[in-house]
Each structure stands twice: as C-alpha cells, then as structure tokens.
Scaffold this motif. Sequence first.
Motif, PDB file in Angstrom:
ATOM      1  N   TYR A  40       0.831  -1.211   0.000  1.00  0.00           N
ATOM      2  CA  TYR A  40       0.000   0.000   0.000  1.00  0.00           C
ATOM      3  C   TYR A  40       0.863   1.258   0.000  1.00  0.00           C
ATOM      4  O   TYR A  40       0.610   2.183  -0.744  1.00  0.00           O
ATOM      5  N   MET A  41       1.868   1.332   0.815  1.00  0.00           N
ATOM      6  CA  MET A  41       2.841   2.421   0.885  1.00  0.00           C
ATOM      7  C   MET A  41       2.274   3.776   1.308  1.00  0.00           C
ATOM      8  O   MET A  41       2.956   4.771   1.245  1.00  0.00           O
ATOM      9  N   GLY A  42       1.012   3.858   1.686  1.00  0.00           N
ATOM     10  CA  GLY A  42       0.453   5.142   2.078  1.00  0.00           C
ATOM     11  C   GLY A  42       0.287   6.084   0.909  1.00  0.00           C
ATOM     12  O   GLY A  42       0.466   7.284   1.040  1.00  0.00           O
ATOM     13  N   VAL A  43      -0.058   5.555  -0.245  1.00  0.00           N
ATOM     14  CA  VAL A  43      -0.195   6.365  -1.458  1.00  0.00           C
ATOM     15  C   VAL A  43      -1.547   7.073  -1.471  1.00  0.00           C
ATOM     16  O   VAL A  43      -2.575   6.471  -1.192  1.00  0.00           O
ATOM     17  N   ILE A  44      -1.510   8.354  -1.772  1.00  0.00           N
ATOM     18  CA  ILE A  44      -2.728   9.153  -1.912  1.00  0.00           C
ATOM     19  C   ILE A  44      -2.655   9.851  -3.263  1.00  0.00           C
ATOM     20  O   ILE A  44      -1.679  10.539  -3.563  1.00  0.00           O
ATOM     21  N   GLU A  45      -3.661   9.654  -4.078  1.00  0.00           N
ATOM     22  CA  GLU A  45      -3.733  10.372  -5.350  1.00  0.00           C
ATOM     23  C   GLU A  45      -3.904  11.859  -5.048  1.00  0.00           C
ATOM     24  O   GLU A  45      -4.602  12.228  -4.103  1.00  0.00           O
ATOM     25  N   THR A  46      -3.279  12.713  -5.834  1.00  0.00           N
ATOM     26  CA  THR A  46      -3.347  14.155  -5.558  1.00  0.00           C
ATOM     27  C   THR A  46      -4.754  14.704  -5.709  1.00  0.00           C
ATOM     28  O   THR A  46      -5.066  15.735  -5.137  1.00  0.00           O
ATOM     29  N   MET A  60      -1.363  20.220  -5.270  1.00  0.00           N
ATOM     30  CA  MET A  60      -0.189  20.265  -4.383  1.00  0.00           C
ATOM     31  C   MET A  60      -0.447  21.170  -3.183  1.00  0.00           C
ATOM     32  O   MET A  60      -0.013  20.884  -2.079  1.00  0.00           O
ATOM     33  N   ARG A  61      -1.165  22.246  -3.394  1.00  0.00           N
ATOM     34  CA  ARG A  61      -1.503  23.145  -2.292  1.00  0.00           C
ATOM     35  C   ARG A  61      -2.457  22.461  -1.318  1.00  0.00           C
ATOM     36  O   ARG A  61      -2.367  22.637  -0.109  1.00  0.00           O
ATOM     37  N   LEU A  63      -2.562  19.242  -0.594  1.00  0.00           N
ATOM     38  CA  LEU A  63      -1.738  18.349   0.220  1.00  0.00           C
ATOM     39  C   LEU A  63      -0.911  19.133   1.231  1.00  0.00           C
ATOM     40  O   LEU A  63      -0.755  18.723   2.376  1.00  0.00           O
ATOM     41  N   SER A  64      -0.398  20.268   0.808  1.00  0.00           N
ATOM     42  CA  SER A  64       0.389  21.116   1.690  1.00  0.00           C
ATOM     43  C   SER A  64      -0.434  21.573   2.893  1.00  0.00           C
ATOM     44  O   SER A  64       0.043  21.545   4.031  1.00  0.00           O
ATOM     45  N   LEU A  65      -1.658  21.965   2.652  1.00  0.00           N
ATOM     46  CA  LEU A  65      -2.529  22.427   3.731  1.00  0.00           C
ATOM     47  C   LEU A  65      -2.974  21.281   4.642  1.00  0.00           C
ATOM     48  O   LEU A  65      -2.977  21.421   5.862  1.00  0.00           O
ATOM     49  N   VAL A  66      -3.334  20.160   4.059  1.00  0.00           N
ATOM     50  CA  VAL A  66      -3.821  19.026   4.853  1.00  0.00           C
ATOM     51  C   VAL A  66      -2.727  18.448   5.738  1.00  0.00           C
ATOM     52  O   VAL A  66      -2.949  18.132   6.905  1.00  0.00           O
ATOM     53  N   PHE A  67      -1.508  18.311   5.202  1.00  0.00           N
ATOM     54  CA  PHE A  67      -0.417  17.679   5.952  1.00  0.00           C
ATOM     55  C   PHE A  67       0.519  18.680   6.627  1.00  0.00           C
ATOM     56  O   PHE A  67       1.485  18.285   7.258  1.00  0.00           O
ATOM     57  N   ASN A  68       0.241  19.969   6.467  1.00  0.00           N
ATOM     58  CA  ASN A  68       1.057  21.020   7.082  1.00  0.00           C
ATOM     59  C   ASN A  68       2.537  20.889   6.707  1.00  0.00           C
ATOM     60  O   ASN A  68       3.427  20.932   7.552  1.00  0.00           O
ATOM     61  N   PHE A  80       6.155  10.425  -5.491  1.00  0.00           N
ATOM     62  CA  PHE A  80       6.779   9.297  -6.174  1.00  0.00           C
ATOM     63  C   PHE A  80       5.841   8.848  -7.286  1.00  0.00           C
ATOM     64  O   PHE A  80       4.685   8.522  -7.030  1.00  0.00           O
ATOM     65  N   GLU A  81       6.327   8.860  -8.506  1.00  0.00           N
ATOM     66  CA  GLU A  81       5.537   8.501  -9.681  1.00  0.00           C
ATOM     67  C   GLU A  81       4.253   9.327  -9.772  1.00  0.00           C
ATOM     68  O   GLU A  81       3.193   8.815 -10.097  1.00  0.00           O
ATOM     69  N   GLY A  82       4.359  10.604  -9.402  1.00  0.00           N
ATOM     70  CA  GLY A  82       3.232  11.514  -9.520  1.00  0.00           C
ATOM     71  C   GLY A  82       2.193  11.401  -8.425  1.00  0.00           C
ATOM     72  O   GLY A  82       1.143  12.028  -8.511  1.00  0.00           O
ATOM     73  N   ARG A  83       2.468  10.605  -7.402  1.00  0.00           N
ATOM     74  CA  ARG A  83       1.501  10.434  -6.320  1.00  0.00           C
ATOM     75  C   ARG A  83       2.153  10.726  -4.972  1.00  0.00           C
ATOM     76  O   ARG A  83       3.348  10.571  -4.794  1.00  0.00           O
TER      77      ARG A  83
END
Length: 95
Positions: A40-46, A60-61, A63-68, A80-83
């Motif tokens: 699984y690797m913890g992959v999240i589609e953007t 990208m913004r 993800l930046s806001l959600v994960f600080n 990694f590989e666009g994800r």
Amino acid sequence: LMRMLEPDVYHCMDYHAALAPLYLQEKPIPMILVLHNADYMGVIETDFINDRFWKTTPPMRRLSLVFNLKIRAIRKYVMFEGRFNMLKAGIAYIK
C-alpha cells in the motif's frame, strides 16, 4: 514534546508514521523503519482530497494544507511517480 523527551532513535512503524521525520527536520535523529504492508505504501492520489471547498485550490496546495508541509518538501520527499507516497518520505529521510 521531542525537545522534552530527546529520543535517541525514532522507531517508525510502517507508512503510517513515515511522514514524522519531515516534521523533525530541525534536529534529525536516527530512524528505524519497519515495513508491514509495503504494497500500500500510504499512497494518496493528488485528486483524492477533493470537494466543493477545494475546487479552486491546486492539488499540491491541498496536500500542503492538509499535511502542514511545504510544497517544496512534498515534491522532494513525498512525491513518487506523480503520487503522494508516505513511505517514500521515510525512505528519503533514511538516505
């Protein structure tokens, strides 16, 4: 908390905790990364974080806001590989 405890090593259990070293960059500590589910690797589609409130915000913004995390750190350590890949963050920290 990290300043108070001053750990000698960070024991990272799978992808769930693999992002933590990115928040500890002011004082890097040695890390042990244990993998239980490498598939699984913890992959999240953007585009995963998507609803009417996020429509005008670039992926990208989001993800930046959600994960600080800064977008630069996400691109360097997590993409990694666009994800968005949480496991890659832990592996990149070890290098």
